[in-house]
Enzyme design. Sequence first.
Site, PDB file in Angstrom:
ATOM      1  N   PHE A   7      34.262  46.884  42.756  1.00 58.53           N
ATOM      2  CA  PHE A   7      34.492  46.319  41.432  1.00 58.53           C
ATOM      3  C   PHE A   7      34.928  44.862  41.543  1.00 58.53           C
ATOM      4  O   PHE A   7      35.796  44.524  42.355  1.00 58.53           O
ATOM      5  CB  PHE A   7      35.592  47.094  40.685  1.00 58.53           C
ATOM      6  CG  PHE A   7      35.148  48.400  40.109  1.00 58.53           C
ATOM      7  CD1 PHE A   7      34.716  48.487  38.796  1.00 58.53           C
ATOM      8  CD2 PHE A   7      35.150  49.552  40.882  1.00 58.53           C
ATOM      9  CE1 PHE A   7      34.308  49.704  38.260  1.00 58.53           C
ATOM     10  CE2 PHE A   7      34.746  50.770  40.369  1.00 58.53           C
ATOM     11  CZ  PHE A   7      34.325  50.843  39.042  1.00 58.53           C
ATOM     12  N   ASP A   8      34.336  44.021  40.715  1.00 60.32           N
ATOM     13  CA  ASP A   8      34.892  42.697  40.465  1.00 60.32           C
ATOM     14  C   ASP A   8      36.204  42.902  39.699  1.00 60.32           C
ATOM     15  O   ASP A   8      36.468  43.991  39.176  1.00 60.32           O
ATOM     16  CB  ASP A   8      33.888  41.879  39.649  1.00 60.32           C
ATOM     17  CG  ASP A   8      34.423  40.525  39.248  1.00 60.32           C
ATOM     18  OD1 ASP A   8      34.909  39.782  40.122  1.00 60.32           O
ATOM     19  OD2 ASP A   8      34.395  40.219  38.041  1.00 60.32           O
ATOM     20  N   LEU A   9      37.009  41.844  39.605  1.00 64.53           N
ATOM     21  CA  LEU A   9      38.298  41.968  38.920  1.00 64.53           C
ATOM     22  C   LEU A   9      38.272  41.309  37.541  1.00 64.53           C
ATOM     23  O   LEU A   9      38.213  41.992  36.516  1.00 64.53           O
ATOM     24  CB  LEU A   9      39.411  41.361  39.779  1.00 64.53           C
ATOM     25  CG  LEU A   9      40.829  41.379  39.197  1.00 64.53           C
ATOM     26  CD1 LEU A   9      41.275  42.796  38.854  1.00 64.53           C
ATOM     27  CD2 LEU A   9      41.801  40.734  40.166  1.00 64.53           C
TER      28      LEU A   9
END
Length: 219
Positions: A7-9
């Site tokens: 996941f990107d943040l």
Amino acid sequence: MSRLVLFDLDGTLVDSAPGIWASVRAATAELGLPRPTPDQLRAMVGPPLQDGFAAQFGLRGEDVDRAVAAYRAHYAAGAIFEVSVYAGIPELLAELAAGGATLAVATSKPEPSAVRVLEHTGLLAAFASVHGATFDGTVRHKEQVVAAALAAHPAGRAPALVGDRAQDVLGAAANGLPCIGAGWGPAPDGELADAGAAEVATTPPDVPGALARLGARPG
């Protein structure tokens, strides 16, 4: 062997725009630049800071370094906590974990800052590892942090990235991964599809179905 979901943040797990925008305004004010436009502010959520200041404000060399330093000073002083978790994200992470997936974060935000945000929002425990940029800028691009996450979980099956900007799609592709676009994030309409996202999920609850359509269910 569990499925690996990265996941990107910023713009994917959390809405960090208020703190980022405030820090960009502080940095541009310190450099004597005009007040950022809404489009410039939106474009600063996602890419590495160095790249964002160069592309959006035409800065070069030492001016980029000055802008980044001013941004980070303002951000670390409190703006980092001007953040909220997107609706549906805790439930999404719990569903994927219950299905046996291994979850990790791959972000262009400096890794210590990413950990602070994840701790503050209560999301840190959901992830097996966090991979981010370095403060000196030697690691800052998405393909670098995705590669680090893959190296940390070499046994992960059918890895995929969930991210909200074109940089996420391209960084995943550089490592041979598909990217599911986080359509709830700040990307303009069409950006994720045009970059080559395997699918664009409108909301977090749409992600498990998108992962299934990539070829295998988590777990």
